[in-house]
Every structure is written in structure tokens, then in C-alpha cells.
Motif scaffolding. Structure first.
Motif, PDB file in Angstrom:
ATOM      1  N   TYR A   1       0.833  -1.187   0.000  1.00 41.10           N
ATOM      2  CA  TYR A   1       0.000   0.000   0.000  1.00 41.10           C
ATOM      3  C   TYR A   1       0.873   1.243   0.000  1.00 41.10           C
ATOM      4  O   TYR A   1       1.943   1.274   0.604  1.00 41.10           O
ATOM      5  CB  TYR A   1      -0.911   0.036   1.239  1.00 41.10           C
ATOM      6  CG  TYR A   1      -2.069  -0.930   1.157  1.00 41.10           C
ATOM      7  CD1 TYR A   1      -1.896  -2.266   1.493  1.00 41.10           C
ATOM      8  CD2 TYR A   1      -3.316  -0.510   0.734  1.00 41.10           C
ATOM      9  CE1 TYR A   1      -2.952  -3.160   1.411  1.00 41.10           C
ATOM     10  CE2 TYR A   1      -4.387  -1.396   0.648  1.00 41.10           C
ATOM     11  CZ  TYR A   1      -4.181  -2.716   0.984  1.00 41.10           C
ATOM     12  OH  TYR A   1      -5.229  -3.600   0.899  1.00 41.10           O
TER      13      TYR A   1
ATOM     14  N   GLN B   1       0.688   5.310   0.950  1.00 33.92           N
ATOM     15  CA  GLN B   1      -0.104   6.279   1.691  1.00 33.92           C
ATOM     16  C   GLN B   1       0.538   7.653   1.586  1.00 33.92           C
ATOM     17  O   GLN B   1       1.649   7.870   2.064  1.00 33.92           O
ATOM     18  CB  GLN B   1      -0.244   5.886   3.162  1.00 33.92           C
ATOM     19  CG  GLN B   1      -1.197   6.790   3.936  1.00 33.92           C
ATOM     20  CD  GLN B   1      -1.354   6.378   5.382  1.00 33.92           C
ATOM     21  OE1 GLN B   1      -0.454   5.808   5.990  1.00 33.92           O
ATOM     22  NE2 GLN B   1      -2.534   6.669   5.968  1.00 33.92           N
TER      23      GLN B   1
ATOM     24  N   GLY C   1      -1.799  12.346   5.012  1.00 34.65           N
ATOM     25  CA  GLY C   1      -3.177  12.651   5.351  1.00 34.65           C
ATOM     26  C   GLY C   1      -4.228  11.878   4.591  1.00 34.65           C
ATOM     27  O   GLY C   1      -5.420  12.121   4.765  1.00 34.65           O
ATOM     28  N   LYS C   2      -3.775  10.948   3.734  1.00 37.31           N
ATOM     29  CA  LYS C   2      -4.727  10.199   2.906  1.00 37.31           C
ATOM     30  C   LYS C   2      -4.838   8.742   3.360  1.00 37.31           C
ATOM     31  O   LYS C   2      -4.083   8.281   4.203  1.00 37.31           O
ATOM     32  CB  LYS C   2      -4.271  10.236   1.444  1.00 37.31           C
ATOM     33  CG  LYS C   2      -4.093  11.630   0.865  1.00 37.31           C
ATOM     34  CD  LYS C   2      -5.411  12.243   0.511  1.00 37.31           C
ATOM     35  CE  LYS C   2      -5.261  13.593  -0.190  1.00 37.31           C
ATOM     36  NZ  LYS C   2      -4.618  13.473  -1.503  1.00 37.31           N
ATOM     37  N   ARG C   3      -5.786   8.049   2.774  1.00 34.55           N
ATOM     38  CA  ARG C   3      -5.945   6.633   3.079  1.00 34.55           C
ATOM     39  C   ARG C   3      -4.889   5.817   2.335  1.00 34.55           C
ATOM     40  O   ARG C   3      -4.422   6.225   1.276  1.00 34.55           O
ATOM     41  CB  ARG C   3      -7.340   6.164   2.639  1.00 34.55           C
ATOM     42  CG  ARG C   3      -7.487   5.975   1.129  1.00 34.55           C
ATOM     43  CD  ARG C   3      -8.894   5.647   0.724  1.00 34.55           C
ATOM     44  NE  ARG C   3      -9.672   6.842   0.470  1.00 34.55           N
ATOM     45  CZ  ARG C   3     -10.968   6.846   0.137  1.00 34.55           C
ATOM     46  NH1 ARG C   3     -11.625   5.709   0.046  1.00 34.55           N
ATOM     47  NH2 ARG C   3     -11.613   7.952  -0.094  1.00 34.55           N
ATOM     48  N   PRO C   4      -4.512   4.654   2.840  1.00 36.80           N
ATOM     49  CA  PRO C   4      -3.609   3.768   2.083  1.00 36.80           C
ATOM     50  C   PRO C   4      -4.306   3.265   0.826  1.00 36.80           C
ATOM     51  O   PRO C   4      -5.486   2.939   0.846  1.00 36.80           O
ATOM     52  CB  PRO C   4      -3.348   2.615   3.063  1.00 36.80           C
ATOM     53  CG  PRO C   4      -3.705   3.148   4.410  1.00 36.80           C
ATOM     54  CD  PRO C   4      -4.815   4.120   4.175  1.00 36.80           C
TER      55      PRO C   4
ATOM     56  N   LEU D   1      -3.953   0.477  -2.389  1.00 38.13           N
ATOM     57  CA  LEU D   1      -3.287  -0.730  -2.878  1.00 38.13           C
ATOM     58  C   LEU D   1      -2.577  -0.422  -4.199  1.00 38.13           C
ATOM     59  O   LEU D   1      -3.182   0.125  -5.131  1.00 38.13           O
ATOM     60  CB  LEU D   1      -4.322  -1.833  -3.091  1.00 38.13           C
ATOM     61  CG  LEU D   1      -3.815  -3.155  -3.642  1.00 38.13           C
ATOM     62  CD1 LEU D   1      -2.945  -3.863  -2.614  1.00 38.13           C
ATOM     63  CD2 LEU D   1      -4.974  -4.059  -4.055  1.00 38.13           C
TER      64      LEU D   1
ATOM     65  N   ASP E   1      -0.077  -6.415  -5.507  1.00 39.49           N
ATOM     66  CA  ASP E   1      -0.136  -7.522  -4.559  1.00 39.49           C
ATOM     67  C   ASP E   1       0.358  -8.791  -5.229  1.00 39.49           C
ATOM     68  O   ASP E   1       0.469  -8.854  -6.461  1.00 39.49           O
ATOM     69  CB  ASP E   1      -1.548  -7.718  -3.996  1.00 39.49           C
ATOM     70  CG  ASP E   1      -2.610  -7.932  -5.088  1.00 39.49           C
ATOM     71  OD1 ASP E   1      -3.810  -7.853  -4.766  1.00 39.49           O
ATOM     72  OD2 ASP E   1      -2.246  -8.162  -6.262  1.00 39.49           O
TER      73      ASP E   1
ATOM     74  N   PHE F   1       3.590   0.610   2.787  1.00 40.68           N
ATOM     75  CA  PHE F   1       3.369  -0.447   3.767  1.00 40.68           C
ATOM     76  C   PHE F   1       3.270  -1.792   3.063  1.00 40.68           C
ATOM     77  O   PHE F   1       2.545  -1.934   2.071  1.00 40.68           O
ATOM     78  CB  PHE F   1       2.065  -0.228   4.537  1.00 40.68           C
ATOM     79  CG  PHE F   1       2.067   0.943   5.463  1.00 40.68           C
ATOM     80  CD1 PHE F   1       1.549   2.164   5.062  1.00 40.68           C
ATOM     81  CD2 PHE F   1       2.592   0.837   6.744  1.00 40.68           C
ATOM     82  CE1 PHE F   1       1.544   3.260   5.920  1.00 40.68           C
ATOM     83  CE2 PHE F   1       2.588   1.918   7.608  1.00 40.68           C
ATOM     84  CZ  PHE F   1       2.072   3.127   7.199  1.00 40.68           C
TER      85      PHE F   1
ATOM     86  N   LEU G   1      -5.234  -8.546   7.663  1.00 40.38           N
ATOM     87  CA  LEU G   1      -3.958  -8.064   7.163  1.00 40.38           C
ATOM     88  C   LEU G   1      -3.107  -7.571   8.325  1.00 40.38           C
ATOM     89  O   LEU G   1      -3.570  -6.741   9.118  1.00 40.38           O
ATOM     90  CB  LEU G   1      -4.154  -6.918   6.174  1.00 40.38           C
ATOM     91  CG  LEU G   1      -4.368  -7.250   4.707  1.00 40.38           C
ATOM     92  CD1 LEU G   1      -4.574  -5.981   3.909  1.00 40.38           C
ATOM     93  CD2 LEU G   1      -3.199  -8.044   4.151  1.00 40.38           C
ATOM     94  N   VAL G   2      -1.885  -8.077   8.399  1.00 38.88           N
ATOM     95  CA  VAL G   2      -0.919  -7.577   9.370  1.00 38.88           C
ATOM     96  C   VAL G   2       0.074  -6.727   8.589  1.00 38.88           C
ATOM     97  O   VAL G   2       0.692  -7.209   7.625  1.00 38.88           O
ATOM     98  CB  VAL G   2      -0.212  -8.731  10.096  1.00 38.88           C
ATOM     99  CG1 VAL G   2       0.849  -8.182  11.042  1.00 38.88           C
ATOM    100  CG2 VAL G   2      -1.228  -9.573  10.866  1.00 38.88           C
ATOM    101  N   PHE G   3       0.238  -5.493   9.013  1.00 41.53           N
ATOM    102  CA  PHE G   3       1.058  -4.539   8.278  1.00 41.53           C
ATOM    103  C   PHE G   3       2.461  -4.417   8.864  1.00 41.53           C
ATOM    104  O   PHE G   3       2.657  -4.555  10.077  1.00 41.53           O
ATOM    105  CB  PHE G   3       0.408  -3.161   8.299  1.00 41.53           C
ATOM    106  CG  PHE G   3      -0.798  -3.041   7.411  1.00 41.53           C
ATOM    107  CD1 PHE G   3      -2.051  -3.432   7.859  1.00 41.53           C
ATOM    108  CD2 PHE G   3      -0.678  -2.536   6.125  1.00 41.53           C
ATOM    109  CE1 PHE G   3      -3.158  -3.333   7.040  1.00 41.53           C
ATOM    110  CE2 PHE G   3      -1.795  -2.432   5.294  1.00 41.53           C
ATOM    111  CZ  PHE G   3      -3.025  -2.829   5.753  1.00 41.53           C
ATOM    112  N   GLY G   4       3.409  -4.127   7.995  1.00 40.87           N
ATOM    113  CA  GLY G   4       4.714  -3.692   8.440  1.00 40.87           C
ATOM    114  C   GLY G   4       4.623  -2.267   8.959  1.00 40.87           C
ATOM    115  O   GLY G   4       3.578  -1.621   8.864  1.00 40.87           O
ATOM    116  N   GLN G   5       5.725  -1.768   9.502  1.00 38.74           N
ATOM    117  CA  GLN G   5       5.714  -0.458  10.141  1.00 38.74           C
ATOM    118  C   GLN G   5       5.800   0.703   9.153  1.00 38.74           C
ATOM    119  O   GLN G   5       5.676   1.850   9.555  1.00 38.74           O
ATOM    120  CB  GLN G   5       6.850  -0.361  11.162  1.00 38.74           C
ATOM    121  CG  GLN G   5       6.554  -1.148  12.439  1.00 38.74           C
ATOM    122  CD  GLN G   5       5.253  -0.701  13.086  1.00 38.74           C
ATOM    123  OE1 GLN G   5       4.235  -1.380  13.019  1.00 38.74           O
ATOM    124  NE2 GLN G   5       5.275   0.455  13.710  1.00 38.74           N
TER     125      GLN G   5
ATOM    126  N   ARG H   1       9.124   5.409   4.741  1.00 41.04           N
ATOM    127  CA  ARG H   1       8.916   6.741   4.167  1.00 41.04           C
ATOM    128  C   ARG H   1       9.917   6.918   3.039  1.00 41.04           C
ATOM    129  O   ARG H   1      11.117   7.020   3.286  1.00 41.04           O
ATOM    130  CB  ARG H   1       9.094   7.825   5.227  1.00 41.04           C
ATOM    131  CG  ARG H   1       8.838   9.233   4.688  1.00 41.04           C
ATOM    132  CD  ARG H   1       8.856  10.263   5.808  1.00 41.04           C
ATOM    133  NE  ARG H   1       7.838   9.991   6.806  1.00 41.04           N
ATOM    134  CZ  ARG H   1       6.564  10.341   6.678  1.00 41.04           C
ATOM    135  NH1 ARG H   1       6.148  10.986   5.599  1.00 41.04           N
ATOM    136  NH2 ARG H   1       5.700  10.062   7.642  1.00 41.04           N
TER     137      ARG H   1
END
Lengths: 112, 113
Positions: free
Chosen positions: B36, B38, B41-44, B46, B49, B89, B101-105, B108
């Protein structure tokens, strides 16, 4: 096509006040629904998920709760907000037929 | 449960160069790996994949590789442009059931002109 709506976009609430965030999905039935929280500059933490009406699973202990009163409606609530509840809250949906998550536009919550 | 580690946390590259972001996962039963993007200020959103039955997938300047044996996957962006600057991400999940879904940290990525 499927769309996801999330509101409000921003919210400033005092400590101890209640919270209700709403998310609805259109164009699909029986979706999986999720609430994530993102602290400033951080990753995405799964709070709750639901695979069906009335079925809620919690991932982390906290003073938040979630409900799914209808197939395509997911609500995040709190009776008394804490300062630590501040963050960017994201609703998302998925299904067996759709690859990946689609996120709502998010709610930026600031607890003061 | 699943744990996803992502590196690096920040990445700065010159415009036109390539960028690589790497992730490892812990649950060998995970079979779906999205990336993803991001913006502030916006949504992630896709961007690409991959499923566990393939080793590589490409979409224009973006590619993802998967090594199931080593349990790691990577995002490759070639010919980077200023609009590629964002937080990226990785995530992992099983494609059945709750599909959590488990995300990485996050990474940037900054593209320097």
C-alpha cells in the motif's frame, strides 16, 4: 462497483466524552469489515474485525468497542475517550472475491 | 500470530534511480502479500499484490518479488519520480476466513529531484 463511506472526516473531542464513528459499504454483500488505527507517523494497528452481522473480534484490549448492526455497517464506539485514543481511524473491507482491502477515507480524531 | 517486519524505515533516492523495500513475515500459512502507498493525510491505496503461487509480479515501474522459503518479499520501484514520494506499507494475510492483514511499520520514501 463497491464503495466505502466513512464519517466524520475530522473530530475533536474532550477527554471523557463518547465516540461514534460509522462506516458503510455499498455494492457488495457479506463483506469482512475492519477498524484500524494509525498513530501519527506510525503503522496500522488492527482494532476490530467482523466476518458477519453481530460477529466482532477484538485484537487489542482498550476502551473502544465495535458493532455491526447491519451487513454493510460497522461502528466504532467509546463511552469515555482517553488522550491516547487520538489518531487516524480507518475502516476497510474485503471479500473472498476482491483482492486486498479497500480503505475508507479515514477519521482524524484528536482528543483534547 | 503473524508478524511483519519492514525495512528500511526511511529511504531517500535520486529521481530516476530505483528503490527497494523489504519485508519478512513469520507465519508460513500466509499466502497473500499486498503493498500500500499512503500519501500524507490520505488513506492507504493498494498498488500491487502477490499471492504465494507466484514468485514475481510486475506492473509498469513497480514489481514485487516473493521468496516463500525465506519468508520475505520486496517492492521494487524503477525510474522513480517525485510523485512516488509517500509512505509504503507491506502486509501479509491468509486469503481465507477473516483475511486479517498484518502490516509492516512502513517506509517513508523520499524522491530527491
Amino acid at each position: 462497483s463497491q464503495t466505502i463511506h466513512q464519517w466524520p472526516a475530522t473530530l475533536v473531542q474532550p477527554v471523557g466524552s463518547p465516540l461514534s464513528l460509522e462506516c458503510t459499504v455499498e455494492g457488495t454483500s457479506n463483506p469482512n469489515l475492519y477498524w484500524y488505527r494509525q498513530a501519527a507517523g506510525r503503522g496500522l494497528q488492527l482494532l476490530f474485525y467482523s466476518v458477519g452481522i453481530g460477529q466482532i473480534s477484538s485484537e487489542v484490549p482498550q476502551n473502544l468497542s465495535a458493532s455491526r448492526p447491519q451487513d454493510r455497517q460497522f461502528i466504532l464506539s467509546s463511552k469515555k475517550l482517553l488522550l491516547s485514543d487520538s489518531g487516524f481511524y480507518l475502516c476497510a473491507w474485503s471479500s473472498a472475491l476482491v483482492h486486498g482491502y479497500t480503505f475508507g477515507s479515514g477519521t482524524r480524531l484528536t482528543v483534547v | 500470530g503473524e508478524n511483519v517486519e519492514q525495512h528500511p524505515s526511511t529511504l531517500s533516492v535520486q529521481e530516476g534511480d530505483s528503490a527497494v523495500i523489504k519485508c519478512t513475515y513469520s507465519d508460513s500459512a500466509s499466502n497473500y502479500f499486498p503493498w500500500y502507498k499512503q500519501e500524507l493525510g490520505k488513506r492507504p491505496q493498494l498498488i500491487i499484490d502477490i499471492r504465494s503461487n507466484v514468485g514475481e509480479k510486475k506492473d509498469q515501474r513497480i514489481a514485487v518479488t516473493l521468496n516463500k522459503t525465506a519468508k520475505h518479499f520486496s517492492l521494487h520501484i524503477t525510474e522513480t519520480q517525485p510523485e512516488d514520494s509517500a509512505v509504503y506499507f507491506c502486509a501479509a494475510s491468509k486469503s481465507q476466513g477473516a483475511q486479517k492483514l498484518v502490516f509492516g511499520q512502513g517506509t517513508r520514501l523520499t524522491i530527491n529531484p
